[in-house]
Write a protein that holds these residues in place. Sequence first.
Motif, short mmCIF file in Angstrom:
data_model
loop_
_atom_site.label_atom_id
_atom_site.label_comp_id
_atom_site.label_asym_id
_atom_site.label_seq_id
_atom_site.Cartn_x
_atom_site.Cartn_y
_atom_site.Cartn_z
N GLU A 202 0.82 -1.21 0.00
CA GLU A 202 0.00 0.00 0.00
C GLU A 202 0.85 1.26 0.00
OE1 GLU A 202 -2.73 -0.09 3.20
OE2 GLU A 202 -3.90 -1.79 2.43
N LYS A 203 2.05 1.17 0.56
CA LYS A 203 2.93 2.34 0.68
C LYS A 203 3.92 2.48 -0.47
CE LYS A 203 2.75 2.28 5.75
NZ LYS A 203 3.54 2.12 7.00
N LEU A 204 3.90 1.53 -1.42
CA LEU A 204 4.84 1.61 -2.54
C LEU A 204 4.60 2.87 -3.37
CD1 LEU A 204 5.09 -2.01 -4.03
CD2 LEU A 204 6.95 -0.66 -3.08
N PRO A 205 5.66 3.55 -3.80
CA PRO A 205 5.50 4.69 -4.71
C PRO A 205 4.82 4.25 -6.00
CG PRO A 205 7.74 4.58 -3.84
CD PRO A 205 7.07 3.30 -3.45
N SER A 206 4.13 5.17 -6.65
CA SER A 206 3.35 4.81 -7.84
C SER A 206 4.21 4.30 -9.00
CB SER A 206 2.54 6.03 -8.32
OG SER A 206 3.41 7.11 -8.63
N HIS A 207 5.50 4.67 -9.03
CA HIS A 207 6.35 4.25 -10.15
C HIS A 207 7.09 2.94 -9.87
CE1 HIS A 207 9.17 6.23 -7.47
NE2 HIS A 207 10.19 5.80 -8.18
N ILE A 208 6.76 2.30 -8.74
CA ILE A 208 7.37 1.01 -8.40
C ILE A 208 6.26 -0.01 -8.16
CG2 ILE A 208 8.84 -0.26 -6.78
CD1 ILE A 208 10.33 2.33 -6.23
N LYS A 209 6.40 -1.17 -8.78
CA LYS A 209 5.39 -2.22 -8.64
C LYS A 209 6.03 -3.50 -8.10
CE LYS A 209 2.57 -0.49 -12.47
NZ LYS A 209 1.53 0.08 -11.57
N LEU A 210 5.23 -4.27 -7.37
CA LEU A 210 5.68 -5.54 -6.82
C LEU A 210 4.91 -6.67 -7.49
CD1 LEU A 210 7.28 -7.22 -4.69
CD2 LEU A 210 5.32 -6.89 -3.15
N ALA A 211 5.65 -7.67 -7.99
CA ALA A 211 5.02 -8.83 -8.62
C ALA A 211 5.43 -10.10 -7.88
CB ALA A 211 5.43 -8.92 -10.08
N TYR A 212 4.48 -11.03 -7.79
CA TYR A 212 4.72 -12.34 -7.17
C TYR A 212 4.90 -13.38 -8.27
CZ TYR A 212 2.93 -10.21 -2.85
OH TYR A 212 2.74 -9.41 -1.76
N LEU A 213 5.99 -14.13 -8.22
CA LEU A 213 6.27 -15.14 -9.23
C LEU A 213 6.47 -16.49 -8.54
CD1 LEU A 213 8.91 -12.94 -11.10
CD2 LEU A 213 6.51 -13.21 -11.70
N PRO A 214 5.37 -17.19 -8.24
CA PRO A 214 5.47 -18.45 -7.50
C PRO A 214 6.01 -19.57 -8.37
CG PRO A 214 3.20 -18.03 -8.10
CD PRO A 214 3.97 -16.81 -8.51
N ASP A 215 6.76 -20.45 -7.74
CA ASP A 215 7.30 -21.64 -8.40
C ASP A 215 7.21 -22.79 -7.41
OD1 ASP A 215 8.50 -23.30 -10.23
OD2 ASP A 215 10.15 -21.95 -10.68
N LEU A 216 7.67 -23.95 -7.80
CA LEU A 216 7.64 -25.09 -6.91
C LEU A 216 8.58 -24.86 -5.73
CD1 LEU A 216 7.72 -27.94 -9.57
CD2 LEU A 216 5.76 -27.18 -8.24
N GLY A 217 8.02 -24.72 -4.53
CA GLY A 217 8.83 -24.59 -3.33
C GLY A 217 9.40 -23.21 -3.08
#
Length: 414
Positions: A202-217
Amino acid sequence: MTAEIITIGDEILIGQIVDSNSAFIAKELNLIGISVYQITSVQDEKAHIRTTLAEASKRADIIILTGGLGPTKDDVTKYTFAEFFEDQLVLNEKVLGHIEELFSKYKKTPISDLNREQAMLPSKAVPLHNKYGTAPGMWMEKDGKVFISLPGVPYEMMQLMEGEVIPRLQQKFHRPYIYHKTILTQGEGESAIANRLAAFEEKLPSHIKLAYLPDLGSVRLRLSGKGEHEEELISAVEKQVEGLYELLGDIIAEEQEEDEKIAVQISKLLTSQKKFLSAAESCTGGALAAEFTTHPGASSCFIGGMVSYATNVKSENLGVPKDLIEKYSVVSAEVAEAMAKHAKKMFRTDYALSTTGNAGPTKGDSDAEVGTVYIGLATPEKIYSKKFIFGNSRDQVVKQTVQKAFEMILKEIS
């Protein structure tokens, strides 16, 4: 600055081939600060291609097509391109000369009229030199938008992207900087991590994004920033990385290069340590060695492996004692450790991995339940194994076994 990628070919839509071209193009564009807005796959059909071109031109600044440039009748991209730009095809003598040269050097069959016709290009197009094939790329512009058509053959497309397209885009457009930082976590799932990072996101600056990349384990967390000033952008992203360490320090394994596979990490570490790895596989059927050797540089540390799929091969060829198999069964910690031990000796390596288990759908030569797997690891100091239960999907059992085997060796050498 946005781009759209259009892949053309019925073979993609019916699942005959996997669209790897889009992934490569998107990654190359991202490296020079161009964001991909959409990726679309369409049929080898003129009306469909024209409609998609028109729609894409409303959304993106750069439209890149791949496929449909061959010499056969189902390759209609070039003709559709000409229609879309209200243009006509004309003979390009330079392209024709290149096609004739390729045939004289590498082909045993005489050049045909169909091949010569590949030198017919829209008069407004700038030809892009395809040194590996007969179909040139094409660059056209309309209403401030750039349209690029590339062959669908992957190695031809890659050469054109790197040698022709990227340099031209860099010269033509002013682009923002894009910076990625990837953190590898292990031990918790995607949803659990998301809960821990709710306030952080919620506090991330608008020009920075966080992505989740799940894999096995594991789960990779990728922070992506975009901005006009490179040093400021890197500093801002790195500040957010510090925040991730504060919140997830207990499960962060390492920082990674973008999309770096675990096999590549292992290869780099073993090479830097001047150590060597071998494998003895049963339930994975060579998948472990195949995954490892897919990546360049594997030959510097991976010596070889044996697929000891049948029980008698484990004893007669690999050297696992028959009485050990009879006493503990082929799917056991004892056999996994013996396989790793003998592979290490056979290939004269510092480390050896082994896999034995029931991938399903039947139990095979063991009474162990389907999904039961033992992974063995021989190191310069010790030999040990771990037991896993991976469920009843044969494909997933194999994939998860390879992943866990890699995690075991990575932990040992890190």
